[in-house]
Write an enzyme that holds these catalytic residues in place. Structure first.
Site, PDB file in Angstrom:
ATOM      1  N   ASN A 112      49.621  74.695  37.725  1.00 44.57           N
ATOM      2  CA  ASN A 112      49.609  75.878  38.579  1.00 44.57           C
ATOM      3  C   ASN A 112      51.034  76.312  38.952  1.00 44.57           C
ATOM      4  OD1 ASN A 112      48.756  77.872  40.850  1.00 44.57           O
ATOM      5  ND2 ASN A 112      46.927  77.413  39.660  1.00 44.57           N
ATOM      6  N   ARG A 113      51.171  77.072  40.044  1.00 45.31           N
ATOM      7  CA  ARG A 113      52.395  77.848  40.244  1.00 45.31           C
ATOM      8  C   ARG A 113      53.432  77.194  41.151  1.00 45.31           C
ATOM      9  NH1 ARG A 113      48.095  81.038  39.544  1.00 45.31           N
ATOM     10  NH2 ARG A 113      48.302  82.710  38.017  1.00 45.31           N
ATOM     11  N   HIS A 125      52.104  76.587  35.208  1.00 44.11           N
ATOM     12  CA  HIS A 125      51.712  75.562  34.235  1.00 44.11           C
ATOM     13  C   HIS A 125      52.879  75.044  33.403  1.00 44.11           C
ATOM     14  CE1 HIS A 125      47.721  76.183  35.559  1.00 44.11           C
ATOM     15  NE2 HIS A 125      47.350  77.138  34.735  1.00 44.11           N
ATOM     16  N   HIS A 132      43.088  71.961  31.291  1.00 47.68           N
ATOM     17  CA  HIS A 132      42.677  73.347  31.515  1.00 47.68           C
ATOM     18  C   HIS A 132      41.449  73.727  30.687  1.00 47.68           C
ATOM     19  CE1 HIS A 132      43.132  77.450  32.822  1.00 47.68           C
ATOM     20  NE2 HIS A 132      44.308  77.225  33.359  1.00 47.68           N
ATOM     21  N   TYR A 189      37.957  75.161  29.653  1.00 56.44           N
ATOM     22  CA  TYR A 189      37.020  76.183  30.119  1.00 56.44           C
ATOM     23  C   TYR A 189      35.631  75.717  29.707  1.00 56.44           C
ATOM     24  CZ  TYR A 189      40.794  79.657  30.673  1.00 56.44           C
ATOM     25  OH  TYR A 189      41.919  80.341  31.051  1.00 56.44           O
ATOM     26  N   ASP A 212      40.029  82.292  41.682  1.00 60.24           N
ATOM     27  CA  ASP A 212      41.221  81.688  41.077  1.00 60.24           C
ATOM     28  C   ASP A 212      41.999  81.057  42.231  1.00 60.24           C
ATOM     29  OD1 ASP A 212      43.338  80.937  39.521  1.00 60.24           O
ATOM     30  OD2 ASP A 212      43.946  82.958  38.926  1.00 60.24           O
ATOM     31  N   GLN A 236      41.494  73.613  41.318  1.00 61.18           N
ATOM     32  CA  GLN A 236      41.613  75.050  41.074  1.00 61.18           C
ATOM     33  C   GLN A 236      40.344  75.482  40.363  1.00 61.18           C
ATOM     34  OE1 GLN A 236      44.451  76.689  42.015  1.00 61.18           O
ATOM     35  NE2 GLN A 236      44.104  78.729  41.173  1.00 61.18           N
ATOM     36  N   GLU A 257      40.271  72.692  37.562  1.00 67.92           N
ATOM     37  CA  GLU A 257      41.536  71.992  37.295  1.00 67.92           C
ATOM     38  C   GLU A 257      41.856  71.118  38.494  1.00 67.92           C
ATOM     39  OE1 GLU A 257      44.319  75.331  36.201  1.00 67.92           O
ATOM     40  OE2 GLU A 257      42.424  76.369  36.289  1.00 67.92           O
TER      41      GLU A 257
HETATM   42  C1  GLA Z   1      45.117  78.968  36.224  1.00 71.22           C
HETATM   43  C2  GLA Z   1      45.693  80.023  37.082  1.00 71.22           C
HETATM   44  C3  GLA Z   1      45.146  81.341  36.696  1.00 71.22           C
HETATM   45  C4  GLA Z   1      45.404  81.629  35.231  1.00 71.22           C
HETATM   46  C5  GLA Z   1      44.878  80.517  34.396  1.00 71.22           C
HETATM   47  C6  GLA Z   1      45.264  80.704  32.952  1.00 71.22           C
HETATM   48  O1  GLA Z   1      43.790  78.789  36.467  1.00 71.22           O
HETATM   49  O2  GLA Z   1      45.477  79.792  38.452  1.00 71.22           O
HETATM   50  O3  GLA Z   1      45.699  82.335  37.501  1.00 71.22           O
HETATM   51  O4  GLA Z   1      46.780  81.771  35.024  1.00 71.22           O
HETATM   52  O5  GLA Z   1      45.375  79.292  34.856  1.00 71.22           O
HETATM   53  O6  GLA Z   1      44.963  81.971  32.454  1.00 71.22           O
END
Ligand code: GLA
Length: 401
Positions: free
Chosen positions: A135-136, A161, A235, A237, A301, A337, A365
């Site tokens: 994440n950020r 990431h 990550h 899905y 998100d 997340q 996540e």
């Molecule tokens: C994480 C982020 C999202 C997005 C995905 C990848 O979940 O929080 O905002 O960037 O990764 O697309």
């Protein structure tokens, strides 16, 4: 000490509260294309848990490096395929309520799908290992012991990431094996001092295990020679009705979290931990993903603050009504997340020709909170020399009839 949750002993085993599927072994009609790239896999039906994982070519990375795909199988016939590119989980076959195995993971059947310009443009990180920091990090800046660092910016002025070339784009060294729990794949990667601006040589080991108890377990460890932030995750899905349902809005999700981290317009936490009660973020009891998603601009998100922060605990439980599939996510991380594939726009076509549109999959996540290096009140993500980063997350599959 702040990172003590990570230094605790790994849970020896996980007790799922879900009933495990007793699936039959007639798996010849599996809905996957992974087997087409893994010839050795065709003989794997009914593979005993003690056999070694098989491997096959997954194609070539952009620089010409040969990429391998490993297939882990358990006695019930579940299969997980993992690529050395990004340590990516590319498919996962699990039974439905009738014992039929099919793939529940978004992805591609060749590495070309993961390195294509379309993929890099939308950057969904399908199934990949994420690092050095999941994440950020706001503006890609942080300070440790008075030293300021700038890491790669790749998302609206922030670092996401791991930056421009995160662990998801690296080729990992792989060693197949077995443990008391089942077949394993051990992946290792050395992230050199200064890579993407991060301090310290970080030695990372990730072990995927497909257990006899129908869990895909991921153990992460790392050591460093300089203090550095570390926040590793996967990550993947999921769509527990992949191929039958274009989106995941009918999946019912439970997240044992009374609070979530409030974010600004660029998805950086403000520092506030807000109560979910009375909001569309309240998943303390089961709710369909689609029930209240329209009330959340853009879709979910966000990072949920799990009620239990240490020891192995539930991060989420998911139930898909048409297939009866269940998934329980357990972790020792304090956060998760929950991302509902909001940025998928139909530009990517995956395995079996399935087009991935908005909400085609969801991610859970497990992680420390976003931007922790700049949030002194959040649990610390700083790993110091002499310490070992350890974290374990398991995805356990079952059915409800
Ligand atoms: C994480 C982020 C999202 C997005 C995905 C990848 O979940 O929080 O905002 O960037 O990764 O697309």
């Amino acid at each position: 000490m702040p990172i003590s949750p990570r230094l605790g002993l790994l849970a020896a085993s996980l007790s799922s509260t879900l009933l495990l599927a007793a699936c039959n072994s007639s798996t010849t009609s599996q809905e996957t294309t992974a087997t087409t790239t893994a010839p050795a896999d065709s003989a794997a039906t009914g593979t005993s848990a003690s056999a070694m994982p098989t491997s096959a070519s997954f194609g070539k990375a952009t620089d010409g490096t040969e990429v391998q795909l490993f297939t882990l199988t358990n006695a019930a016939g579940l299969k997980a395929t993992i690529s050395t590119y990004g340590g990516t989980l590319t498919s996962l076959l699990v039974p439905d309520k009738d014992g039929k195995l099919s793939d529940v993971i978004l992805g591609f059947d060749n590495v070309s799908g993961y390195v294509s310009p379309e993929f890099k443009k939308s950057n969904p990180y399908f199934g990949a290992l994420i690092g050095r920091y999941g994440n950020r990090i706001a503006k890609g800046k942080f300070t440790i012991d008075g030293n300021a660092y700038q890491v790669g910016i790749n998302n609206n002025g922030n670092s996401l990431h791991g930056g421009n070339v995160g662990f998801n784009q690296k080729i990992w060294a792989a060693k197949p094996g077995t443990s008391a729990d089942g077949q394993t794949l051990t992946l290792t990667y050395l992230s050199k001092d200064g890579e993407e601006g991060y301090p310290g040589n970080l030695t990372v080991t990730v072990v995927y295990t497909l257990t006899a108890a129908n869990a895909l377990k991921i153990d992460y460890t790392a050591t460093t020679d300089k203090a550095t932030p570390v926040n590793l995750t996967n990550h993947a899905y999921f769509n527990l009705a992949l191929g039958q349902s274009k989106d995941v809005l009918a999946h019912q999700v439970t997240i044992p979290a009374d609070r979530y981290t409030v974010v600004d317009a660029t998805l950086i936490p403000t520092g506030e931990l807000k109560a979910v009660k009375g909001t569309p973020f309240d998943f303390t009891t089961p709710h369909a993903i689609g029930e209240r998603i329209a009330q959340v601009p853009g879709g979910y998100d966000h990072n949920w603050v799990l009620n239990q922060a240490t020891g192995q605990h539930s991060a989420a439980t998911v139930y898909e009504p048409t297939t009866g599939r269940t998934m329980e996510v357990t972790t020792d991380e304090p956060g998760v997340q929950f991302y509902t594939g909001n940025f998928l726009d139909g530009s990517l076509k995956g395995k079996n020709g399935v087009v991935y549109g908005k909400h085609a999959g969801f991610c859970l996540e497990t992680q420390h909170f976003p931007d922790s290096p700049n949030q002194p009140k959040f649990p610390s993500t700083i790993l110091k020399p002499g310490q070992t980063y350890r974290t374990t997350t398991s995805y356990t599959f079952g059915v409800r009839k």
